[in-house]
Design a protein around this motif. Structure first.
Motif, PDB file in Angstrom:
ATOM      1  N   ALA A  63       0.815  -1.217   0.000  1.00 43.23           N
ATOM      2  CA  ALA A  63       0.000   0.000   0.000  1.00 43.23           C
ATOM      3  C   ALA A  63       0.846   1.263   0.000  1.00 43.23           C
ATOM      4  CB  ALA A  63      -0.928  -0.005   1.220  1.00 43.23           C
ATOM      5  N   TYR A  64       2.051   1.198   0.537  1.00 44.88           N
ATOM      6  CA  TYR A  64       2.904   2.385   0.659  1.00 44.88           C
ATOM      7  C   TYR A  64       3.837   2.560  -0.541  1.00 44.88           C
ATOM      8  CZ  TYR A  64       5.963  -1.337   2.377  1.00 44.88           C
ATOM      9  OH  TYR A  64       6.666  -2.508   2.505  1.00 44.88           O
ATOM     10  N   ARG A  65       3.570   1.835  -1.615  1.00 45.16           N
ATOM     11  CA  ARG A  65       4.463   1.909  -2.763  1.00 45.16           C
ATOM     12  C   ARG A  65       3.673   2.079  -4.053  1.00 45.16           C
ATOM     13  NH1 ARG A  65       8.944  -2.782  -3.801  1.00 45.16           N
ATOM     14  NH2 ARG A  65       7.253  -3.801  -4.977  1.00 45.16           N
ATOM     15  N   ARG A  66       4.252   2.827  -4.987  1.00 46.65           N
ATOM     16  CA  ARG A  66       3.743   2.920  -6.346  1.00 46.65           C
ATOM     17  C   ARG A  66       4.828   2.394  -7.270  1.00 46.65           C
ATOM     18  NH1 ARG A  66      -0.799   5.632  -7.172  1.00 46.65           N
ATOM     19  NH2 ARG A  66      -0.228   6.463  -9.206  1.00 46.65           N
ATOM     20  N   ALA A 156      10.480   0.842 -11.649  1.00 51.07           N
ATOM     21  CA  ALA A 156      10.362   2.230 -11.212  1.00 51.07           C
ATOM     22  C   ALA A 156       9.507   2.211  -9.949  1.00 51.07           C
ATOM     23  CB  ALA A 156       9.702   3.076 -12.290  1.00 51.07           C
ATOM     24  N   LEU A 157      10.089   2.615  -8.819  1.00 51.35           N
ATOM     25  CA  LEU A 157       9.426   2.468  -7.524  1.00 51.35           C
ATOM     26  C   LEU A 157       9.414   3.783  -6.758  1.00 51.35           C
ATOM     27  CD1 LEU A 157      11.101  -0.861  -6.303  1.00 51.35           C
ATOM     28  CD2 LEU A 157       8.891  -0.608  -7.462  1.00 51.35           C
ATOM     29  N   ARG A 158       8.291   4.077  -6.139  1.00 50.76           N
ATOM     30  CA  ARG A 158       8.191   5.199  -5.198  1.00 50.76           C
ATOM     31  C   ARG A 158       7.715   4.633  -3.856  1.00 50.76           C
ATOM     32  NH1 ARG A 158       5.158  10.687  -6.694  1.00 50.76           N
ATOM     33  NH2 ARG A 158       7.283  11.134  -7.434  1.00 50.76           N
ATOM     34  N   THR A 159       8.521   4.815  -2.821  1.00 43.49           N
ATOM     35  CA  THR A 159       8.150   4.420  -1.468  1.00 43.49           C
ATOM     36  C   THR A 159       7.665   5.660  -0.727  1.00 43.49           C
ATOM     37  OG1 THR A 159       9.832   2.678  -1.501  1.00 43.49           O
ATOM     38  CG2 THR A 159       8.931   3.290   0.646  1.00 43.49           C
ATOM     39  N   ILE A 160       6.519   5.541  -0.033  1.00 41.48           N
ATOM     40  CA  ILE A 160       5.842   6.691   0.562  1.00 41.48           C
ATOM     41  C   ILE A 160       5.633   6.473   2.054  1.00 41.48           C
ATOM     42  CG2 ILE A 160       3.738   8.105   0.511  1.00 41.48           C
ATOM     43  CD1 ILE A 160       3.314   7.022  -2.387  1.00 41.48           C
ATOM     44  N   SER A 161       5.919   7.510   2.845  1.00 34.58           N
ATOM     45  CA  SER A 161       5.535   7.542   4.261  1.00 34.58           C
ATOM     46  C   SER A 161       4.674   8.772   4.507  1.00 34.58           C
ATOM     47  CB  SER A 161       6.767   7.571   5.166  1.00 34.58           C
ATOM     48  OG  SER A 161       7.375   6.302   5.234  1.00 34.58           O
ATOM     49  N   GLY A 162       3.625   8.595   5.326  1.00 33.95           N
ATOM     50  CA  GLY A 162       2.687   9.676   5.629  1.00 33.95           C
ATOM     51  C   GLY A 162       1.263   9.208   5.425  1.00 33.95           C
ATOM     52  N   ASN A 163       0.311   9.981   5.978  1.00 33.51           N
ATOM     53  CA  ASN A 163      -1.108   9.613   5.891  1.00 33.51           C
ATOM     54  C   ASN A 163      -1.359   8.208   6.442  1.00 33.51           C
ATOM     55  OD1 ASN A 163      -1.733  12.086   4.704  1.00 33.51           O
ATOM     56  ND2 ASN A 163      -1.605  11.278   2.618  1.00 33.51           N
ATOM     57  N   THR A 257       8.889  10.816   0.241  1.00 25.87           N
ATOM     58  CA  THR A 257       8.908   9.944  -0.933  1.00 25.87           C
ATOM     59  C   THR A 257      10.349   9.652  -1.338  1.00 25.87           C
ATOM     60  OG1 THR A 257       8.751  11.831  -2.462  1.00 25.87           O
ATOM     61  CG2 THR A 257       6.690  10.742  -1.819  1.00 25.87           C
ATOM     62  N   ARG A 258      10.558   8.423  -1.755  1.00 23.21           N
ATOM     63  CA  ARG A 258      11.876   7.967  -2.228  1.00 23.21           C
ATOM     64  C   ARG A 258      11.655   7.261  -3.560  1.00 23.21           C
ATOM     65  NH1 ARG A 258      15.104   3.034  -1.403  1.00 23.21           N
ATOM     66  NH2 ARG A 258      17.347   3.537  -1.248  1.00 23.21           N
TER      67      ARG A 258
END
Length: 293
Positions: A63-66, A156-163, A257-258
């Motif tokens: 859920a925390y990744r695109r 291609a990965l985006r790791t997200i923290s928040g919400n 975001t990373r």
């Protein structure tokens, strides 16, 4: 031979020597600018590359990744690279990857032209091919021997923290990627603390699946951190495991975001390998691409 060609050969031999000696290499972004330029990159495309990460899709299991991915063929005999047909992706505990989705066939949205057509991405493939070609490493079991062709899966990965989300670049803890060479390059980063996303390289004696906070320092081969765009780490995946710390927000009311571009490279699967059914060498007709190495 031009002066640039001589400098390129000297630089690559130095990088290959470091990679062969340590079984991993970290190249700061400021150095990668020069490396990628010699392999044909227009580094002014970096903004376009970063913008493409805003078009990533929901990850199939996290859920925390695109994410998006694509499969590519590295052909040393023909000295070319090309896009392969899109298939499912499977990584199992037999390959030192222990997570809730181990062994699951995951279907990722495909990488599009806004990534694969950029000279900076194609130069990265050329660089990795030059770095690993002919290098004697411990082979990954279950792959075809003596191949002049390699399969390289790009993520291609985006790791997200928040919400309410805590981004884990490697929730699986200490692991391998089931390939022979792993490359990770930072595309962009936003609102991270200084202790976020630290990569630890482990000798294979370390236990697969344990959290990065519980590792045995005897088996630590090194630690690095991607902090600037184009910072690049390459690992001999059969000889060094790795782990990462969480993505943490520096400012609590903004997302952290990373954004990473990852290239997993190995020989094609042999019959009997768990991913053999998802390892076609047929060309991609929806997103065709071919370029010289």
């Amino acid at each position: 031979m031009s002066e640039i060609e001589v400098m390129t050969i000297f630089s690559m031999e130095s990088l290959r020597h470091r990679y062969a000696a340590d079984r991993y290499i970290f190249i700061p972004g400021r150095e990668m600018i020069s490396v990628l330029t010699t392999f044909g990159a227009n580094v002014e495309e970096l903004y376009e590359l970063q913008s493409a990460w805003d078009q990533l899709a929901d990850d199939p299991t996290l859920a925390y990744r695109r994410s998006r991915n694509g499969r590519f063929l590295i052909d040393f005999q023909g000295m070319s690279a090309s896009r392969l047909e899109q298939q499912g992706f499977r990584l199992s505990s037999d390959e030192d990857f222990v997570r809730h989705d181990s062994g699951t066939v995951r279907t990722f949205a495909p990488i599009m032209g806004d990534i694969q057509n950029l000279s900076i991405v194609q130069a990265l493939f050329r660089f990795k091919a030059a770095l690993i070609k002919g290098l004697d490493i411990r082979p990954r079991p279950g792959l075809q021997p003596g191949q002049e062709q390699l399969v390289s899966t790009a993520f291609a990965l985006r790791t997200i923290s928040g919400n309410g989300l805590i981004g884990e670049p490697a929730a699986e803890g200490v692991h391998s990627d089931g390939v022979e060479h792993t490359l990770t390059m930072l595309v962009n980063v936003n609102n991270l603390t200084g202790d976020s996303a630290i990569s630890t390289l482990h000798f294979n004696e370390e236990t697969t699946g344990i959290h990065t906070n519980k590792v045995d320092e005897r088996w630590v081969a090194g630690r690095v951190r991607h902090s600037q765009p184009l910072d690049t780490l390459v690992i001999v995946d059969t000889e060094r495991k790795h782990s990462l710390t969480q993505v943490k927000q520096q400012v609590s009311d903004s997302l952290a975001t990373r954004d990473m571009l990852i290239l997993f490279t190995r020989r094609p699967c042999a019959p009997g390998h768990g991913s053999f059914a998802y390892d076609s060498l047929e060309p991609n007709m929806e997103h065709p691409l071919s370029f010289p190495l």
